[in-house]
Design a protein around this motif. Sequence first.
Motif, mmCIF file in Angstrom:
data_model
loop_
_atom_site.group_PDB
_atom_site.id
_atom_site.type_symbol
_atom_site.label_atom_id
_atom_site.label_comp_id
_atom_site.label_asym_id
_atom_site.label_seq_id
_atom_site.Cartn_x
_atom_site.Cartn_y
_atom_site.Cartn_z
ATOM 1 N N ARG A 222 0.782 -1.381 0.131
ATOM 2 C CA ARG A 222 0.395 -0.242 -0.355
ATOM 3 C C ARG A 222 0.472 1.076 -0.364
ATOM 4 O O ARG A 222 0.497 2.023 -0.675
ATOM 5 N N ARG A 223 1.576 0.947 0.632
ATOM 6 C CA ARG A 223 2.576 2.406 0.796
ATOM 7 C C ARG A 223 3.554 2.673 -1.035
ATOM 8 O O ARG A 223 3.914 3.655 -1.134
ATOM 9 N N THR A 224 3.812 1.565 -1.107
ATOM 10 C CA THR A 224 4.651 1.814 -2.109
ATOM 11 C C THR A 224 4.207 1.747 -3.200
ATOM 12 O O THR A 224 4.301 3.135 -4.206
ATOM 13 N N ILE A 225 2.663 1.996 -3.344
ATOM 14 C CA ILE A 225 1.659 2.442 -4.578
ATOM 15 C C ILE A 225 1.381 4.238 -4.590
ATOM 16 O O ILE A 225 0.619 4.436 -4.968
ATOM 17 N N THR A 226 1.372 4.295 -2.997
ATOM 18 C CA THR A 226 1.178 5.416 -2.777
ATOM 19 C C THR A 226 2.003 6.343 -2.851
ATOM 20 O O THR A 226 2.050 7.612 -4.069
#
Length: 71
Positions: free
Chosen positions: A4-8
């Motif tokens: 999720r942090r990577t996508i953000t």
Amino acid sequence: MSHRRTITSIRWNYVNSVPAERVAQIHIAGHSKFEKYTLDTHDHPVLDPVWDLYARAIKRTGETATLGSNG
């Protein structure tokens, strides 16, 4: 780093990489998730992460014409 942090991070990097002086209009809409893709279908509310990206874009571009729909 979580998925999720990577996508953000990818989304923020994209918004930050667009030359602010070249932005003439921003399109914002709700979307639908399909098996292999996400499509702006205008039939669901705009999600909070999208509003966050929009706020960042406006901060970079200043007042900018915005076309939107919220389901």
